[in-house]
Design a protein around this motif. Structure first.
Motif, PDB file in Angstrom:
ATOM      1  N   GLY A 178       0.818  -1.207   0.000  1.00 29.40           N
ATOM      2  CA  GLY A 178       0.000   0.000   0.000  1.00 29.40           C
ATOM      3  C   GLY A 178       0.851   1.255   0.000  1.00 29.40           C
ATOM      4  O   GLY A 178       0.582   2.207  -0.736  1.00 29.40           O
ATOM      5  N   LEU A 179       1.899   1.275   0.828  1.00 35.00           N
ATOM      6  CA  LEU A 179       2.805   2.431   0.866  1.00 35.00           C
ATOM      7  C   LEU A 179       3.487   2.634  -0.490  1.00 35.00           C
ATOM      8  O   LEU A 179       3.571   3.751  -0.996  1.00 35.00           O
ATOM      9  N   LEU A 180       3.978   1.550  -1.062  1.00 35.58           N
ATOM     10  CA  LEU A 180       4.732   1.655  -2.319  1.00 35.58           C
ATOM     11  C   LEU A 180       3.852   2.017  -3.508  1.00 35.58           C
ATOM     12  O   LEU A 180       4.271   2.762  -4.393  1.00 35.58           O
ATOM     13  N   LEU A 181       2.628   1.489  -3.547  1.00 35.48           N
ATOM     14  CA  LEU A 181       1.779   1.663  -4.728  1.00 35.48           C
ATOM     15  C   LEU A 181       0.821   2.849  -4.622  1.00 35.48           C
ATOM     16  O   LEU A 181       0.136   3.170  -5.589  1.00 35.48           O
ATOM     17  N   SER A 182       0.790   3.519  -3.478  1.00 33.99           N
ATOM     18  CA  SER A 182      -0.152   4.628  -3.278  1.00 33.99           C
ATOM     19  C   SER A 182       0.323   5.946  -3.851  1.00 33.99           C
ATOM     20  O   SER A 182      -0.397   6.930  -3.813  1.00 33.99           O
ATOM     21  N   GLY A 183       1.536   5.970  -4.350  1.00 31.70           N
ATOM     22  CA  GLY A 183       2.089   7.224  -4.841  1.00 31.70           C
ATOM     23  C   GLY A 183       2.841   7.978  -3.763  1.00 31.70           C
ATOM     24  O   GLY A 183       3.368   9.058  -3.999  1.00 31.70           O
ATOM     25  N   HIS A 184       2.902   7.415  -2.542  1.00 30.41           N
ATOM     26  CA  HIS A 184       3.682   8.014  -1.461  1.00 30.41           C
ATOM     27  C   HIS A 184       5.145   8.073  -1.919  1.00 30.41           C
ATOM     28  O   HIS A 184       5.669   7.088  -2.415  1.00 30.41           O
ATOM     29  N   PRO A 185       5.816   9.202  -1.787  1.00 26.97           N
ATOM     30  CA  PRO A 185       7.216   9.290  -2.230  1.00 26.97           C
ATOM     31  C   PRO A 185       8.097   8.277  -1.497  1.00 26.97           C
ATOM     32  O   PRO A 185       8.052   8.182  -0.269  1.00 26.97           O
ATOM     33  N   ILE A 186       8.856   7.518  -2.251  1.00 27.44           N
ATOM     34  CA  ILE A 186       9.767   6.526  -1.693  1.00 27.44           C
ATOM     35  C   ILE A 186      11.170   6.850  -2.187  1.00 27.44           C
ATOM     36  O   ILE A 186      11.391   6.995  -3.396  1.00 27.44           O
ATOM     37  N   ALA A 187      12.109   6.948  -1.253  1.00 22.23           N
ATOM     38  CA  ALA A 187      13.491   7.268  -1.616  1.00 22.23           C
ATOM     39  C   ALA A 187      14.018   6.265  -2.633  1.00 22.23           C
ATOM     40  O   ALA A 187      13.786   5.061  -2.510  1.00 22.23           O
ATOM     41  N   GLY A 188      14.705   6.766  -3.627  1.00 21.84           N
ATOM     42  CA  GLY A 188      15.312   5.916  -4.633  1.00 21.84           C
ATOM     43  C   GLY A 188      14.396   5.538  -5.777  1.00 21.84           C
ATOM     44  O   GLY A 188      14.828   4.950  -6.752  1.00 21.84           O
ATOM     45  N   ALA A 189      13.108   5.871  -5.687  1.00 22.43           N
ATOM     46  CA  ALA A 189      12.151   5.437  -6.712  1.00 22.43           C
ATOM     47  C   ALA A 189      11.482   6.636  -7.373  1.00 22.43           C
ATOM     48  O   ALA A 189      10.914   7.487  -6.694  1.00 22.43           O
ATOM     49  N   ALA A 190      11.552   6.682  -8.701  1.00 24.49           N
ATOM     50  CA  ALA A 190      10.811   7.711  -9.434  1.00 24.49           C
ATOM     51  C   ALA A 190       9.352   7.307  -9.579  1.00 24.49           C
ATOM     52  O   ALA A 190       8.461   8.145  -9.581  1.00 24.49           O
ATOM     53  N   ARG A 191       9.111   5.984  -9.700  1.00 26.30           N
ATOM     54  CA  ARG A 191       7.741   5.470  -9.835  1.00 26.30           C
ATOM     55  C   ARG A 191       7.747   4.007  -9.402  1.00 26.30           C
ATOM     56  O   ARG A 191       8.714   3.285  -9.621  1.00 26.30           O
ATOM     57  N   VAL A 192       6.645   3.569  -8.802  1.00 19.45           N
ATOM     58  CA  VAL A 192       6.499   2.173  -8.390  1.00 19.45           C
ATOM     59  C   VAL A 192       5.193   1.645  -8.975  1.00 19.45           C
ATOM     60  O   VAL A 192       4.144   2.272  -8.821  1.00 19.45           O
ATOM     61  N   LYS A 193       5.276   0.491  -9.635  1.00 17.81           N
ATOM     62  CA  LYS A 193       4.093  -0.149 -10.219  1.00 17.81           C
ATOM     63  C   LYS A 193       3.975  -1.571  -9.679  1.00 17.81           C
ATOM     64  O   LYS A 193       4.965  -2.159  -9.240  1.00 17.81           O
ATOM     65  N   PRO A 194       2.759  -2.144  -9.746  1.00 20.96           N
ATOM     66  CA  PRO A 194       2.592  -3.515  -9.254  1.00 20.96           C
ATOM     67  C   PRO A 194       3.411  -4.510 -10.064  1.00 20.96           C
ATOM     68  O   PRO A 194       3.643  -4.319 -11.258  1.00 20.96           O
ATOM     69  N   GLY A 195       3.818  -5.552  -9.394  1.00 20.84           N
ATOM     70  CA  GLY A 195       4.475  -6.684 -10.041  1.00 20.84           C
ATOM     71  C   GLY A 195       3.607  -7.907  -9.807  1.00 20.84           C
ATOM     72  O   GLY A 195       2.512  -8.009 -10.349  1.00 20.84           O
ATOM     73  N   THR A 196       4.068  -8.792  -8.934  1.00 26.81           N
ATOM     74  CA  THR A 196       3.253  -9.950  -8.562  1.00 26.81           C
ATOM     75  C   THR A 196       2.580  -9.674  -7.232  1.00 26.81           C
ATOM     76  O   THR A 196       3.116  -8.960  -6.384  1.00 26.81           O
ATOM     77  N   TRP A 197       1.393 -10.222  -7.043  1.00 24.48           N
ATOM     78  CA  TRP A 197       0.662 -10.023  -5.798  1.00 24.48           C
ATOM     79  C   TRP A 197       1.150 -11.006  -4.748  1.00 24.48           C
ATOM     80  O   TRP A 197       1.800 -11.995  -5.069  1.00 24.48           O
ATOM     81  N   PRO A 198       0.836 -10.774  -3.479  1.00 29.34           N
ATOM     82  CA  PRO A 198       1.378 -11.594  -2.397  1.00 29.34           C
ATOM     83  C   PRO A 198       1.073 -13.087  -2.538  1.00 29.34           C
ATOM     84  O   PRO A 198      -0.024 -13.478  -2.925  1.00 29.34           O
ATOM     85  N   LEU A 199       2.077 -13.849  -2.209  1.00 30.65           N
ATOM     86  CA  LEU A 199       1.979 -15.296  -2.164  1.00 30.65           C
ATOM     87  C   LEU A 199       2.401 -15.732  -0.773  1.00 30.65           C
ATOM     88  O   LEU A 199       3.525 -15.439  -0.342  1.00 30.65           O
ATOM     89  N   ALA A 200       1.516 -16.367  -0.046  1.00 30.41           N
ATOM     90  CA  ALA A 200       1.829 -16.866   1.297  1.00 30.41           C
ATOM     91  C   ALA A 200       2.461 -18.243   1.173  1.00 30.41           C
ATOM     92  O   ALA A 200       2.067 -19.048   0.331  1.00 30.41           O
ATOM     93  N   ALA A 201       3.471 -18.499   2.010  1.00 31.20           N
ATOM     94  CA  ALA A 201       4.171 -19.779   1.966  1.00 31.20           C
ATOM     95  C   ALA A 201       4.772 -20.067   3.337  1.00 31.20           C
ATOM     96  O   ALA A 201       4.733 -19.234   4.240  1.00 31.20           O
ATOM     97  N   THR A 202       5.347 -21.256   3.451  1.00 27.47           N
ATOM     98  CA  THR A 202       6.089 -21.641   4.637  1.00 27.47           C
ATOM     99  C   THR A 202       7.513 -21.947   4.200  1.00 27.47           C
ATOM    100  O   THR A 202       7.720 -22.724   3.261  1.00 27.47           O
ATOM    101  N   ASP A 203       8.488 -21.325   4.855  1.00 27.15           N
ATOM    102  CA  ASP A 203       9.895 -21.549   4.538  1.00 27.15           C
ATOM    103  C   ASP A 203      10.218 -23.013   4.825  1.00 27.15           C
ATOM    104  O   ASP A 203      10.016 -23.490   5.939  1.00 27.15           O
ATOM    105  N   SER A 204      10.713 -23.730   3.834  1.00 28.08           N
ATOM    106  CA  SER A 204      10.954 -25.163   3.981  1.00 28.08           C
ATOM    107  C   SER A 204      12.092 -25.471   4.958  1.00 28.08           C
ATOM    108  O   SER A 204      12.138 -26.559   5.529  1.00 28.08           O
ATOM    109  N   THR A 205      12.994 -24.541   5.178  1.00 24.60           N
ATOM    110  CA  THR A 205      14.109 -24.764   6.093  1.00 24.60           C
ATOM    111  C   THR A 205      13.744 -24.404   7.530  1.00 24.60           C
ATOM    112  O   THR A 205      13.997 -25.168   8.452  1.00 24.60           O
ATOM    113  N   THR A 206      13.138 -23.227   7.722  1.00 22.24           N
ATOM    114  CA  THR A 206      12.863 -22.745   9.081  1.00 22.24           C
ATOM    115  C   THR A 206      11.440 -23.002   9.536  1.00 22.24           C
ATOM    116  O   THR A 206      11.130 -22.831  10.711  1.00 22.24           O
ATOM    117  N   HIS A 207      10.566 -23.362   8.596  1.00 22.30           N
ATOM    118  CA  HIS A 207       9.142 -23.588   8.857  1.00 22.30           C
ATOM    119  C   HIS A 207       8.430 -22.309   9.303  1.00 22.30           C
ATOM    120  O   HIS A 207       7.369 -22.351   9.909  1.00 22.30           O
TER     121      HIS A 207
END
Length: 137
Positions: free
Chosen positions: A89-118
């Motif tokens: 939400g912070l990145l895609l709302s147009g809120h100024p982010i240091a280092g970024a001229a523009r931020v656009k969506p990429g992939t949406w969240p994927l929930a998972a379990t880390d196979s090493t640490t669980h």
């Protein structure tokens, strides 16, 4: 002397900015934002972690700017999607982010379990446009 345009890595500036933004929110003041997993960090005993990394897929409008895919991975205690959702939400709302001229969506969240640490984790990407810089040599 010759002047050339060089790509800029936005990751450190984005980490610093996101750390400041999240630390100002009571709900996320325990989150560590980093481009690497901190030494001795543990998903079960450490603070929640937001890992911000370049996915290595630059493109863009050379020589003016490059667009980098940035991968965001949130390790949380239990299945918690709120941290990553807030960061997106912070990145895609147009809120100024240091280092970024523009931020656009990429992939949406994927929930998972880390196979090493669980540990529970959520991952997503954004496409970050970054202005190039001049460099003399």
């Amino acid at each position: 002397m010759t002047t050339i345009r060089v790509p800029v890595d936005p990751i450190d500036a984005m980490c610093d900015d996101l750390q400041a933004l999240l630390s100002a929110m009571d709900e996320f003041d325990d989150v560590t934002v980093s481009p690497v997993v901190p030494p001795n960090w543990s998903p079960t005993t450490g603070p929640r972690l937001l890992l911000v990394e370049s996915d290595g897929t630059p493109s863009g409008v050379w020589p003016v700017a490059t667009t980098v895919t940035v991968r965001l991975t949130a390790w949380t205690h239990g299945r918690d999607t709120n941290l990553l959702a807030t960061v997106l939400g912070l990145l895609l709302s147009g809120h100024p982010i240091a280092g970024a001229a523009r931020v656009k969506p990429g992939t949406w969240p994927l929930a998972a379990t880390d196979s090493t640490t669980h540990a529970s984790l959520n991952s997503a990407t954004v496409r970050v446009t970054v202005r190039t810089e001049e460099k003399d040599f």
